[in-house]
Design a protein around this motif. Structure first.
Motif, PDB file in Angstrom:
ATOM      1  N   THR A   1       0.834  -1.202   0.000  1.00 33.96           N
ATOM      2  CA  THR A   1       0.000   0.000   0.000  1.00 33.96           C
ATOM      3  C   THR A   1       0.869   1.253   0.000  1.00 33.96           C
ATOM      4  O   THR A   1       1.858   1.343   0.731  1.00 33.96           O
ATOM      5  CB  THR A   1      -0.913   0.027   1.237  1.00 33.96           C
ATOM      6  OG1 THR A   1      -1.731  -1.138   1.230  1.00 33.96           O
ATOM      7  CG2 THR A   1      -1.791   1.272   1.245  1.00 33.96           C
ATOM      8  N   PHE A   2       0.507   2.206  -0.817  1.00 32.80           N
ATOM      9  CA  PHE A   2       1.193   3.499  -0.865  1.00 32.80           C
ATOM     10  C   PHE A   2       0.545   4.438   0.142  1.00 32.80           C
ATOM     11  O   PHE A   2      -0.662   4.680   0.097  1.00 32.80           O
ATOM     12  CB  PHE A   2       1.098   4.086  -2.272  1.00 32.80           C
ATOM     13  CG  PHE A   2       1.479   5.542  -2.362  1.00 32.80           C
ATOM     14  CD1 PHE A   2       2.765   5.964  -2.080  1.00 32.80           C
ATOM     15  CD2 PHE A   2       0.527   6.495  -2.727  1.00 32.80           C
ATOM     16  CE1 PHE A   2       3.108   7.303  -2.153  1.00 32.80           C
ATOM     17  CE2 PHE A   2       0.862   7.835  -2.810  1.00 32.80           C
ATOM     18  CZ  PHE A   2       2.149   8.236  -2.528  1.00 32.80           C
ATOM     19  N   GLU A   3       1.348   4.955   1.046  1.00 35.94           N
ATOM     20  CA  GLU A   3       0.848   5.877   2.057  1.00 35.94           C
ATOM     21  C   GLU A   3       1.512   7.240   1.874  1.00 35.94           C
ATOM     22  O   GLU A   3       2.724   7.333   1.687  1.00 35.94           O
ATOM     23  CB  GLU A   3       1.160   5.356   3.467  1.00 35.94           C
ATOM     24  CG  GLU A   3       0.552   3.997   3.794  1.00 35.94           C
ATOM     25  CD  GLU A   3      -0.957   4.057   3.973  1.00 35.94           C
ATOM     26  OE1 GLU A   3      -1.519   5.183   3.978  1.00 35.94           O
ATOM     27  OE2 GLU A   3      -1.575   2.987   4.116  1.00 35.94           O
ATOM     28  N   SER A   4       0.721   8.308   1.927  1.00 37.48           N
ATOM     29  CA  SER A   4       1.270   9.660   1.833  1.00 37.48           C
ATOM     30  C   SER A   4       0.226  10.671   2.295  1.00 37.48           C
ATOM     31  O   SER A   4      -0.973  10.506   2.012  1.00 37.48           O
ATOM     32  CB  SER A   4       1.669   9.986   0.391  1.00 37.48           C
ATOM     33  OG  SER A   4       2.070  11.346   0.276  1.00 37.48           O
ATOM     34  N   PRO A   5       0.658  11.727   2.982  1.00 35.74           N
ATOM     35  CA  PRO A   5      -0.267  12.805   3.355  1.00 35.74           C
ATOM     36  C   PRO A   5      -0.860  13.535   2.150  1.00 35.74           C
ATOM     37  O   PRO A   5      -1.831  14.278   2.284  1.00 35.74           O
ATOM     38  CB  PRO A   5       0.616  13.756   4.181  1.00 35.74           C
ATOM     39  CG  PRO A   5       1.818  12.982   4.555  1.00 35.74           C
ATOM     40  CD  PRO A   5       2.017  11.956   3.496  1.00 35.74           C
TER      41      PRO A   5
END
Length: 409
Positions: free
Chosen positions: A276-280
């Motif tokens: 999973t790609f996580e970013s604000p």
């Protein structure tokens, strides 16, 4: 470490992360067929195990070749980064172990430049936000905050191979180009070098980053830099994820000081497509997020595969290290009717004299000699009469300060 040249069918290559098949075809054409190709990256322990007996390893951006990995690789003689960046490799550690690292600094420049230009146009027209709203059933037909890029100023931070090519493409659309670089560069076309980064930020409608990952560029763009940009300006990063303080970018976007952004690289990226790609930055309508695909076109990957594989073959065949990023660069001719000794050593006085003395005392006739140094490593290449290359190999390897020695037949 001493070694005799092997038959080509005994030299092992490991290619990770889905390196383009052009690399395998190029190596096959050069006579190398012992090639294993994997689609994903490996963690440190798995990589150490996989590298046992491997002579050449090729990676892209996710595989980390740490000092522990390099020190554990018993047969490794060269590393290839099938991309522009080499920050995934501990370059000093590779150099200390006598291992050159090759990359492809030019093969994907056009692909990155095209993507950045396309993103600039899309963001200037407000397309990402309009598209996101359309997906949610909202109809935002309006010319508000929608502009042509013609006549706008593109600020290019880092005027290397990508930045300069982007400059030319942007001018063909009628844009003005200003660039900032740590050294004075000869502009292409009508581009102008800004006197400072502050000047570039103040005058640019679109700012795009094309700098390497170094200590100097770590967190190069944060709240201070975003505040210096024009209200409503567009920000693009297709360089390295560590260059930008992501939370500060999020704040500049949510306050509407910036009009949009396109980000292709991130401080932490998934190791594979299954993670999973996580970013604000997720969920912000006027932001284009791409999964580090600036150079991921079929044309670029094919060219990269050919470029790095050719460098592998040349180093294996005759010791040429031209364009190695961490190693003395030596361009060598073919060595017909002679044996070639490749001697890597610590860059201290007296080693060349010791090599010459060993060869002389063993009756080995030198027909050619090349020397180059880089920081803490020296690289001596000696051509000797055919049949004499193995005579003094053990003694050459025993010379004080020797890192590794190899003989090519």
């Amino acid at each position: 470490m001493a070694s005799m040249s092997l038959e080509k069918n005994r030299i092992k290559f490991l290619l990770l992360e889905g390196v383009h098949p052009s690399a395998i075809a190029t190596l096959n054409s050069a006579g190398y067929n012992e090639i294993e190709a994997l689609s994903g990256s490996l963690d440190e322990d798995s990589l150490i195990e996989k590298l046992k007996g491997v002579h050449f390893v090729g990676v892209r951006s996710r595989t980390q070749l740490t000092e522990r990995v390099i020190a554990s690789a018993d047969k490794l003689i060269a590393i290839g980064c099938f991309c522009i960046g080499t920050n995934q490799v501990d370059l000093p550690a590779a150099r200390r172990h006598g291992i050159p690292v090759f990359n492809a600094p030019y093969s994907n420049t056009r692909s990155v430049a095209e993507l950045v230009l396309a993103e600039a146009i899309m963001l200037a027209r407000g397309v990402p936000e309009k598209s996101m709203k359309a997906h949610r059933g909202e109809w935002q037909k309006s010319a508000a905050k929608s502009w042509e890029v013609r006549g706008k100023t593109l600020g290019v931070v880092g005027y290397g191979s990508i930045g300069s090519q982007l400059s030319v493409l942007a001018e063909s659309l009628g844009m003005k180009v200003k660039f900032h670089d740590v050294v004075t560069k000869l502009p292409l076309g009508n581009a102008e070098q800004a006197d400072s980064l502050e000047e570039l930020l103040r005058e640019s409608d679109i700012v795009t980053l094309h700098v390497p990952e170094t200590a100097a560029t770590q967190d190069m763009f944060g709240a201070a830099q975003f505040s210096q940009m024009k209200s409503g300006a567009i920000f693009i990063n297709a360089a390295r994820g560590t260059v930008v303080v992501i939370d500060d970018l999020v704040a500049a976007l949510k306050s509407q000081h910036l009009g949009g952004a396109a980000i292709d690289v991130f401080p932490v990226e998934p190791r594979s497509n299954s993670e999973t790609f996580e970013s604000p930055l997720r969920g912000i309508d006027n932001v284009i997020l791409t999964p580090h695909v600036g150079g991921s076109t079929q044309e670029a990957q094919e060219n990269i595969g050919i470029e790095v594989a050719l460098k592998f073959a040349k180093y294996s065949d005759n010791g040429t290290t031209t364009s190695a990023v961490n190693f003395p660069e030596v361009a060598l001719p073919e060595h017909h009717n002679s044996h070639r000794i490749l001697h890597v050593h610590k860059n201290v006085p007296g080693v060349l004299a010791a090599i010459t003395d060993v060869l002389s005392s063993n009756g080995v006739n030198i027909t050619g000699q090349y020397l180059q140094t880089a920081e803490d490593i020296g690289y001596v290449v000696v051509d000797v009469e055919h049949g004499q290359g193995s005579k003094a190999l053990d003694k050459l390897s025993s010379i004080e300060h020797t890192v590794r020695c190899r003989v090519l037949f």
